[in-house]
Write a protein that holds these residues in place. Structure first.
Motif, PDB file in Angstrom:
ATOM      1  N   ARG A   1       8.660  -8.739  12.971  1.00  0.00           N
ATOM      2  CA  ARG A   1       8.696  -7.519  13.787  1.00  0.00           C
ATOM      3  C   ARG A   1       9.731  -7.656  14.889  1.00  0.00           C
ATOM      4  O   ARG A   1      10.446  -6.708  15.208  1.00  0.00           O
ATOM      5  CB  ARG A   1       7.318  -7.237  14.398  1.00  0.00           C
ATOM      6  N   ARG A   2       9.823  -8.843  15.470  1.00  0.00           N
ATOM      7  CA  ARG A   2      10.796  -9.088  16.534  1.00  0.00           C
ATOM      8  C   ARG A   2      12.219  -8.896  15.988  1.00  0.00           C
ATOM      9  O   ARG A   2      13.091  -8.380  16.671  1.00  0.00           O
ATOM     10  CB  ARG A   2      10.614 -10.507  17.064  1.00  0.00           C
TER      11      ARG A   2
ATOM     12  N   MET B   1       8.535   1.680  13.510  1.00  0.00           N
ATOM     13  CA  MET B   1       7.396   1.302  12.673  1.00  0.00           C
ATOM     14  C   MET B   1       6.592   2.537  12.313  1.00  0.00           C
ATOM     15  O   MET B   1       6.672   3.564  12.976  1.00  0.00           O
ATOM     16  CB  MET B   1       6.508   0.287  13.404  1.00  0.00           C
ATOM     17  N   THR B   2       5.834   2.404  11.245  1.00  0.00           N
ATOM     18  CA  THR B   2       4.984   3.516  10.826  1.00  0.00           C
ATOM     19  C   THR B   2       3.663   2.956  10.324  1.00  0.00           C
ATOM     20  O   THR B   2       3.416   1.754  10.428  1.00  0.00           O
ATOM     21  CB  THR B   2       5.718   4.395   9.784  1.00  0.00           C
ATOM     22  N   LYS B   3       2.816   3.826   9.786  1.00  0.00           N
ATOM     23  CA  LYS B   3       1.443   3.416   9.459  1.00  0.00           C
ATOM     24  C   LYS B   3       1.384   2.348   8.362  1.00  0.00           C
ATOM     25  O   LYS B   3       2.284   2.245   7.520  1.00  0.00           O
ATOM     26  CB  LYS B   3       0.610   4.633   9.050  1.00  0.00           C
ATOM     27  N   ALA B   4       0.292   1.600   8.390  1.00  0.00           N
ATOM     28  CA  ALA B   4       0.074   0.542   7.402  1.00  0.00           C
ATOM     29  C   ALA B   4      -0.242   1.148   6.037  1.00  0.00           C
ATOM     30  O   ALA B   4      -0.653   2.304   5.925  1.00  0.00           O
ATOM     31  CB  ALA B   4      -1.092  -0.331   7.852  1.00  0.00           C
TER      32      ALA B   4
ATOM     33  N   THR C   1       2.828  -4.093   8.260  1.00  0.00           N
ATOM     34  CA  THR C   1       4.095  -4.068   8.984  1.00  0.00           C
ATOM     35  C   THR C   1       5.080  -3.191   8.209  1.00  0.00           C
ATOM     36  O   THR C   1       5.797  -3.667   7.323  1.00  0.00           O
ATOM     37  CB  THR C   1       4.605  -5.513   9.190  1.00  0.00           C
ATOM     38  N   CYS C   2       5.032  -1.887   8.528  1.00  0.00           N
ATOM     39  CA  CYS C   2       5.775  -0.903   7.741  1.00  0.00           C
ATOM     40  C   CYS C   2       6.752  -0.134   8.630  1.00  0.00           C
ATOM     41  O   CYS C   2       6.479   0.078   9.818  1.00  0.00           O
ATOM     42  CB  CYS C   2       4.812   0.071   7.066  1.00  0.00           C
ATOM     43  N   TYR C   3       7.862   0.272   8.037  1.00  0.00           N
ATOM     44  CA  TYR C   3       8.925   0.947   8.780  1.00  0.00           C
ATOM     45  C   TYR C   3       9.275   2.270   8.128  1.00  0.00           C
ATOM     46  O   TYR C   3       9.256   2.391   6.902  1.00  0.00           O
ATOM     47  CB  TYR C   3      10.172   0.038   8.826  1.00  0.00           C
ATOM     48  N   ASP C   4       9.626   3.232   9.002  1.00  0.00           N
ATOM     49  CA  ASP C   4      10.148   4.511   8.513  1.00  0.00           C
ATOM     50  C   ASP C   4      11.668   4.421   8.545  1.00  0.00           C
ATOM     51  O   ASP C   4      12.271   4.423   9.621  1.00  0.00           O
ATOM     52  CB  ASP C   4       9.648   5.644   9.405  1.00  0.00           C
ATOM     53  N   LEU C   5      12.282   4.312   7.377  1.00  0.00           N
ATOM     54  CA  LEU C   5      13.739   4.117   7.323  1.00  0.00           C
ATOM     55  C   LEU C   5      14.445   5.387   6.870  1.00  0.00           C
ATOM     56  O   LEU C   5      15.528   5.326   6.282  1.00  0.00           O
ATOM     57  CB  LEU C   5      14.064   2.931   6.392  1.00  0.00           C
ATOM     58  N   SER C   6      13.829   6.550   7.166  1.00  0.00           N
ATOM     59  CA  SER C   6      14.424   7.787   6.657  1.00  0.00           C
ATOM     60  C   SER C   6      15.803   8.065   7.240  1.00  0.00           C
ATOM     61  O   SER C   6      16.591   8.770   6.620  1.00  0.00           O
ATOM     62  CB  SER C   6      13.478   8.972   6.871  1.00  0.00           C
ATOM     63  N   ASN C   7      16.129   7.495   8.406  1.00  0.00           N
ATOM     64  CA  ASN C   7      17.449   7.753   8.990  1.00  0.00           C
ATOM     65  C   ASN C   7      18.505   6.718   8.600  1.00  0.00           C
ATOM     66  O   ASN C   7      19.589   6.716   9.148  1.00  0.00           O
ATOM     67  CB  ASN C   7      17.343   7.793  10.526  1.00  0.00           C
ATOM     68  N   TYR C   8      18.187   5.824   7.688  1.00  0.00           N
ATOM     69  CA  TYR C   8      19.102   4.718   7.369  1.00  0.00           C
ATOM     70  C   TYR C   8      19.469   4.681   5.884  1.00  0.00           C
ATOM     71  O   TYR C   8      18.683   5.095   5.042  1.00  0.00           O
ATOM     72  CB  TYR C   8      18.463   3.375   7.746  1.00  0.00           C
TER      73      TYR C   8
ATOM     74  N   PHE D   1       8.816   1.531   4.082  1.00  0.00           N
ATOM     75  CA  PHE D   1       8.966   0.195   3.506  1.00  0.00           C
ATOM     76  C   PHE D   1       8.127  -0.785   4.313  1.00  0.00           C
ATOM     77  O   PHE D   1       8.123  -0.740   5.543  1.00  0.00           O
ATOM     78  CB  PHE D   1      10.437  -0.220   3.523  1.00  0.00           C
ATOM     79  N   CYS D   2       7.454  -1.684   3.603  1.00  0.00           N
ATOM     80  CA  CYS D   2       6.545  -2.607   4.285  1.00  0.00           C
ATOM     81  C   CYS D   2       6.915  -4.057   3.990  1.00  0.00           C
ATOM     82  O   CYS D   2       7.371  -4.387   2.885  1.00  0.00           O
ATOM     83  CB  CYS D   2       5.109  -2.384   3.815  1.00  0.00           C
ATOM     84  N   LEU D   3       6.650  -4.893   4.979  1.00  0.00           N
ATOM     85  CA  LEU D   3       6.772  -6.337   4.795  1.00  0.00           C
ATOM     86  C   LEU D   3       5.787  -6.741   3.692  1.00  0.00           C
ATOM     87  O   LEU D   3       4.588  -6.479   3.799  1.00  0.00           O
ATOM     88  CB  LEU D   3       6.441  -7.058   6.105  1.00  0.00           C
TER      89      LEU D   3
END
Ligand SMILES: *[C@@H]1O[C@H](CO)[C@@H](O)[C@H](O)[C@H]1NC(C)=O
Ligand SMILES: *[C@@H]1O[C@H](CO)[C@@H](O)[C@H](O)[C@H]1NC(C)=O
Ligand SMILES: *[C@@H]1O[C@H](CO)[C@@H](O)[C@H](O)[C@H]1NC(C)=O
Ligand SMILES: *[C@@H]1O[C@H](CO)[C@@H](O)[C@H](O)[C@H]1NC(C)=O
Length: 483
Positions: A382-383, A390-393, A399-406, A440-442
């Protein structure tokens, strides 16, 4: 030999001294350049599109012409003939729920065998079957069974021993699940024979299946339960097994499953690559010397290989000792000692790993770590990802991310250190898993219990050449195994 800790420390010192050298002798510009290089060498830059499912199959050429090699295919990807009806592909939540069922049953098997729990407990804890039956083990290979030979696609599984396929007539229509290929009919094969109850082979089922064999009209019966209420029951039999045109085994012992239910839909059964006497590894020991290797493709739209025998180990492959747990001799135990994120070793007490042990399993998707190890991995990851929202599990993945802008994402590298000074870099395709086209999630999870065994899962094994030298008591990893 340097310990993994020493190794990391050495690497740290080396990069540190480079840093000092630049501070003293170069311009600010050079300094910035060096820092960027350090950063890049500890990160993967990944195209987000490469993490998403592809609709066309791009098979890998590797293994196609290799001796004693079978093509490994993802069950729900475009290279699979077993997933013709689209819309059948499971969601990530479904995959994770079946994965957890498998892990729970493995943990129970280990706890039960070590006497920590009673069978009664384990029955109570077995999860209820969820509505849909989708499938345990997401990779399969195709082998030939019988005379004339019938091609059957079997899930390949280093976490179990007995190979089985569904067999006609099935106890009733409902007692065989749906599979893509015609169900094997032993009455149409001239090389099939039942194993008799009084045969010593029949008694070997005890250790291979964890269940006492049964007997029906003097034919030996086997039964295996896999957790999540999946099971197979049928005749223990002997048949001709054709792996390749030159690799034929005339008296292969297998399960002819007459009553099979659960998570196997699509595939015809299971190929057991465990360590027990009845596994395919042991039954083919004369020819292959208990040596096999595989590579799982980076994406379901590509293919990998499962190769039997030692045809020369690639120079990238390095080994760690395989250990046997006498209570659970089927599983492949390896000694995980440390984990690094972004080039830095996490501070985790070695006892966290050594008290539980770690197994490598081709059928578990998400790597499971002891809670303290997962906590440290998550914090460091996360660091390294603070640039991304980050977004919901999603189920067990927290550990999930919203990567819609990338369109690309910079993710910290993750390394596993095993005893024998073996450093394994997880492939960039094995760190983040897609939940949706933007989320996307770890792809790691913690065990609930500090005493549960760690599992090195198949999502993290992708693209590695994984070499099981069972007779030599060692397991190897190399890079670029599918390329
Ligand atoms: C085992 O059973 C078979 C068939 O029931 C019989 O023909 C055979 O003699 C028996 N063998 C032994 C060792 O008891
Ligand atoms: C195998 O055993 C079963 C149960 O006894 C029997 O129904 C079947 O006909 C046997 N098959 C062969 C080929 O002997
Ligand atoms: C994407 O970018 C837009 C515009 O800058 C911003 O409003 C939005 O919050 C961003 N979304 C995410 C998930 O980062
Ligand atoms: C882990 O523990 C949590 C909280 O007690 C529980 O909700 C969850 O179901 C457990 N997971 C497993 C796999 O046992």
């Amino acid at each position: 030999m340097a310990s993994p800790t020493g190794y990391i420390f050495l690497r740290f010192l080396l990069s540190g001294s480079g840093f000092c050298f630049l501070l003293l002798f170069s311009l600010e510009k050079g300094h910035a350049l060096e820092r960027r290089e350090i950063l890049e060498s500890h990160h993967h830059t990944v195209q987000i599109s490469s993490l998403l499912p592809d609709s066309s199959c791009k098979p890998s050429p590797k293994g196609a012409n290799k001796k004693s090699s079978l093509k490994v295919v993802h069950r729900h990807g475009p290279c699979s003939q077993l997933s013709r009806n689209k819309g059948n592909a499971p969601t990530l939540t479904e995959i994770l729920s079946h994965d957890q069922a498998r892990v729970n049953s493995m943990h129970l098997r280990l706890a039960f065998n070590s006497g920590k729990t009673s069978l009664q407990d384990s029955q109570v804890t077995l999860p209820a079957q969820s509505g849909s039956s989708l499938g345990t083990g997401n990779y399969f290979v195709t082998v030939g069974i019988g005379t004339p030979k019938r091609d059957l696609s079997l899930s390949f599984d280093t976490g179990s021993d007995l190979t089985w396929t569904q067999c006609l007539p099935c106890v009733s229509v409902k007692s065989c699940y749906q599979q893509q290929q015609p169900i094997f009919d032993p009455s149409q094969s001239t090389s099939y024979s039942n194993i008799s109850c009084n045969s010593t082979l029949c008694s070997q089922l005890n250790s291979a299946t964890g269940n006492t064999p049964g007997c029906s009209a003097s034919t030996c019966l086997y039964a295996i339960q896999y957790g999540d209420k999946s099971f197979t029951i049928g005749f223990f039999a002997q048949e001709k097994l054709t792996l390749t045109s030159t690799d034929v085994f005339n008296t292969f012992l297998f399960g002819c499953g007459e009553n099979n239910q659960g998570l196997f839909r699509g595939v015809a059964g299971l190929l057991g690559l465990g360590r027990d006497k009845l596994s395919i590894v042991s039954q083919t020991a004369q020819k292959y010397g208990k040596f096999f290797s595989y590579c799982l493709p980076s994406m379901p739209s590509s293919t990998g290989h499962l190769t039997f025998g030692n045809n020369g180990v690639p120079s990238t492959v390095k080994f760690t000792p395989l250990s046997i747990n006498t209570q659970n001799p089927s599983f492949y135990f390896i000694d995980l000692k440390a984990i690094s994120v972004g080039g830095r070793q996490l501070s985790i007490s070695p006892s966290v790993f050594s008290t539980t042990g770690t197994i490598i399993d081709s059928g578990t998707v998400i790597t499971r770590l002891p809670p303290a190890a997962y906590g440290a991995l998550r914090t460091a990851f996360r660091r390294g990802m603070t640039n991304y929202p980050m977004t919901k599990a999603v189920s067990i993945l927290d550990t999930c991310y919203d990567l819609s802008n990338y369109t690309t994402v910079n993710i910290p590298k993750i390394g596993f250190f095993f005893s024998g000074n073996l450093n394994v870099d997880i492939d960039s395709s094995g760190i983040l898993i897609a939940a949706t086209s933007t989320q996307f999630c770890l792809a790691f999870a913690g065990n609930n219990d500090t005493s549960d065994v760690g599992i090195f899962g198949n999502f993290q094994q992708k693209t590695l050449e994984v070499v099981y030298d069972v007779a030599g008591g060692r397991l190897g990893f190399g890079s670029g195994g599918c390329a």
